[in-house]
Design an enzyme around this catalytic site. Structure first.
Site, PDB file in Angstrom:
ATOM      1  N   HIS A   1      35.144  27.146  36.947  1.00 16.59           N
ATOM      2  CA  HIS A   1      34.110  26.172  36.534  1.00 16.59           C
ATOM      3  C   HIS A   1      32.732  26.816  36.333  1.00 16.59           C
ATOM      4  CE1 HIS A   1      32.585  24.799  40.823  1.00 16.59           C
ATOM      5  NE2 HIS A   1      32.553  26.099  40.677  1.00 16.59           N
TER       6      HIS A   1
ATOM      7  N   GLY B   1      34.485  44.416  42.396  1.00 16.18           N
ATOM      8  CA  GLY B   1      34.579  44.635  40.952  1.00 16.18           C
ATOM      9  C   GLY B   1      34.140  43.411  40.188  1.00 16.18           C
ATOM     10  N   ASP B   2      34.306  43.501  38.864  1.00 13.22           N
ATOM     11  CA  ASP B   2      33.891  42.423  37.969  1.00 13.22           C
ATOM     12  C   ASP B   2      35.145  41.930  37.262  1.00 13.22           C
ATOM     13  OD1 ASP B   2      33.068  40.973  35.737  1.00 13.22           O
ATOM     14  OD2 ASP B   2      31.244  42.165  35.482  1.00 13.22           O
ATOM     15  N   PHE B   3      35.483  40.628  37.445  1.00  9.14           N
ATOM     16  CA  PHE B   3      36.764  40.166  36.891  1.00  9.14           C
ATOM     17  C   PHE B   3      36.762  40.082  35.360  1.00  9.14           C
ATOM     18  CE2 PHE B   3      35.338  36.014  39.137  1.00  9.14           C
ATOM     19  CZ  PHE B   3      34.518  35.594  38.090  1.00  9.14           C
TER      20      PHE B   3
ATOM     21  N   ASP C   1      36.011  40.491  44.676  1.00  7.51           N
ATOM     22  CA  ASP C   1      34.750  39.801  44.387  1.00  7.51           C
ATOM     23  C   ASP C   1      33.716  40.871  44.040  1.00  7.51           C
ATOM     24  OD1 ASP C   1      32.340  38.028  44.595  1.00  7.51           O
ATOM     25  OD2 ASP C   1      33.786  36.621  45.459  1.00  7.51           O
TER      26      ASP C   1
HETATM   27  C1  LIG Z   1      31.730  29.348  43.871  1.00  4.38           C
HETATM   28  S1  LIG Z   1      32.195  30.859  44.550  1.00  4.38           S
HETATM   29  C2  LIG Z   1      33.839  30.511  45.064  1.00  4.38           C
HETATM   30  C3  LIG Z   1      34.122  30.974  46.460  1.00  4.38           C
HETATM   31  C4  LIG Z   1      35.496  30.570  46.990  1.00  4.38           C
HETATM   32  N1  LIG Z   1      36.574  31.108  46.165  1.00  4.38           N
HETATM   33  C5  LIG Z   1      35.661  29.064  47.118  1.00  4.38           C
HETATM   34  O1  LIG Z   1      36.764  28.581  46.967  1.00  4.38           O
HETATM   35  O2  LIG Z   1      34.701  28.354  47.383  1.00  4.38           O
HETATM   36  C6  LIG Z   1      32.495  31.902  43.115  1.00  4.38           C
HETATM   37  C7  LIG Z   1      32.780  33.344  43.519  1.00  4.38           C
HETATM   38  O3  LIG Z   1      32.965  34.124  42.325  1.00  4.38           O
HETATM   39  C8  LIG Z   1      32.382  35.406  42.556  1.00  4.38           C
HETATM   40  N2  LIG Z   1      32.080  36.041  41.262  1.00  4.38           N
HETATM   41  C9  LIG Z   1      31.148  35.650  40.359  1.00  4.38           C
HETATM   42  N3  LIG Z   1      31.178  36.465  39.283  1.00  4.38           N
HETATM   43  C10 LIG Z   1      32.136  37.390  39.520  1.00  4.38           C
HETATM   44  C11 LIG Z   1      32.622  38.497  38.764  1.00  4.38           C
HETATM   45  N4  LIG Z   1      32.137  38.775  37.556  1.00  4.38           N
HETATM   46  N5  LIG Z   1      33.616  39.240  39.303  1.00  4.38           N
HETATM   47  C12 LIG Z   1      34.119  38.940  40.530  1.00  4.38           C
HETATM   48  N6  LIG Z   1      33.697  37.893  41.292  1.00  4.38           N
HETATM   49  C13 LIG Z   1      32.710  37.131  40.787  1.00  4.38           C
HETATM   50  C14 LIG Z   1      31.136  35.059  43.343  1.00  4.38           C
HETATM   51  O4  LIG Z   1      30.614  36.181  44.026  1.00  4.38           O
HETATM   52  C15 LIG Z   1      31.647  33.975  44.284  1.00  4.38           C
HETATM   53  O5  LIG Z   1      32.125  34.500  45.484  1.00  4.38           O
END
Ligand SMILES: C[S@@+](CC[C@H](N)C(=O)[O-])C[C@H]1O[C@@H](n2cnc3c(N)ncnc32)[C@H](O)[C@@H]1O
Length: 346
Positions: free
Chosen positions: A253, A233-235, A207
């Site tokens: 989503h 990191g950044d996915f 994350d």
């Molecule tokens: C809605 S939350 C989902 C949390 C959990 N997986 C769930 O089932 O509820 C979306 C997650 O994506 C992470 N996220 C957003 N942009 C990201 C990125 N560019 N790279 C990695 N993680 C990211 C956010 O920090 C957050 O924890």
């Protein structure tokens, strides 16, 4: 009934229903204010009169009777002999620190989601999110995580929402896998439950770097002993950790279709041959979608850059584009969420 009364009745038929929708915003505002001043935690175990509540919150007595009366009508308070106490629902979900506290999500709606919904007309016209923190390709989570207090309670609510899914996923057969990455796994709640029920698994949360302190704090407070680690990191731009399985929960989503495919291609590169991806979201199922799913989809449209809910069939198409073979039957029911699974050929 006289003809005039009948005419009036038919003229006003449906008006109450429309007013009910219209005042939904005000009702939410009343809840948000009560959560903002932490009224329910203060009343837990110590019911109080309106005067005492005024003194506690620094409110003027003239308005507080309306406010408390409305909370009674909303089923969040009960009143007896001039003293107000929490209803069962408030006691269960609105007491700060309680394991089922939902106040973080209330505050997220208050600060981020509802202000974005104010711009729905523009979003529908332009296709761009009304949330300024998400315009120009910016990641709206950056601005969310800039507020430490909201972040902590937001994560509490994410954990609560993810728990039923985590328990169902944990009950699947994981014997063919040795390692699993929860991509966008927040502070590690799902991966902890999954690994604690499948101790042969090595768990990794991937994350944003901003959540790493929250991950370590979560492990410390829950006393977790499971072999789980955090990779910040950044996915979109960083390689994902190599693993046999990857979970994407409420992640796709948040993004537009091109970004979803980018994320899935990234997953394909790091997944070991024979590995699987597990995706869940409030997907739009066949027939008439539920109001909850449509609200969730509109919420994503106004809050995030290009986000919206989608169908399992659309998801299968993106997975195929990224190289995966989707599984189309035999998957468990996750309730409001829908699970999609796909394999990388061995
Ligand atoms: C809605 S939350 C989902 C949390 C959990 N997986 C769930 O089932 O509820 C979306 C997650 O994506 C992470 N996220 C957003 N942009 C990201 C990125 N560019 N790279 C990695 N993680 C990211 C956010 O920090 C957050 O924890």
């Amino acid at each position: 009934m006289s003809t005039t009364e009948q005419e009036r009745e038919s003229e006003f038929a449906g008006l109450g229903h429309i007013m009910e929708i219209l005042t939904g915003d005000w009702k939410a505002r009343i809840l948000m204010t009560a959560v903002e001043v932490d009224l329910f935690s203060r009343l837990s175990g110590s019911p109080a009169t309106a005067e005492k509540i005024c003194a506690m919150l620094g409110f003027q007595s003239s308005g507080v009777h309306d406010f408390l009366g409305a909370l009674v009508h909303l089923g969040l308070l009960e009143e007896e002999a001039g003293r107000y106490r929490n209803s069962q629902a408030a006691e269960r979900h609105l007491i700060k620190g309680g394991h089922a506290y939902i106040g973080g999500y209330v505050r997220f709606c208050d600060r981020q989601l509802n202000p974005a919904f104010d711009g729905l007309t523009d979003t529908l016209r332009t296709g761009s999110p009304a949330n300024r923190a998400a315009t120009g390709g910016s990641n709206p989570y950056d601005s969310l995580y800039a507020d430490a207090d909201v972040t902590e309670t937001f994560l509490d609510s994410m954990d609560l929402a993810a728990t039923p899914v985590a328990l169902t996923l944990s009950a699947l057969d994981w014997s063919d896998y040795r390692s699993v990455v929860d991509v966008g796994g927040a502070r590690g709640h799902l991966i902890r439950l999954l690994v604690s029920r499948n101790p042969h698994l090595e768990g990794i949360v991937f994350d944003l770097p901003a959540l790493e302190p929250a991950f370590h704090e979560y492990l410390a407070t829950t006393g977790a002993r499971e072999p789980i680690t955090y990779r910040g990191g950044d996915f979109f731009t960083d390689p994902l950790p190599e693993a046999d399985a990857m979970v994407f929960g409420h992640v796709l989503h948040n993004w537009g279709v091109d970004e979803r495919i980018t994320i899935l291609r990234n997953a394909y590169r790091s997944l070991r041959p024979g590995g699987s991806v597990f995706i869940y979201d409030h997907m739009i199922t066949e027939g008439t979608p539920s109001l909850n799913r449509l609200l969730s989809s509109l919420g994503m449209r106004v809050w995030s850059a290009g986000g919206h809910e989608y169908s399992a069939e659309d998801c299968h198409g993106w997975l195929r584009t990224a190289g995966f073979s989707p599984v189309t039957s035999g998957l468990p029911d996750l309730g409001e969420d829908v699970l999609v699974v796909a394999h990388k050929d061995g």
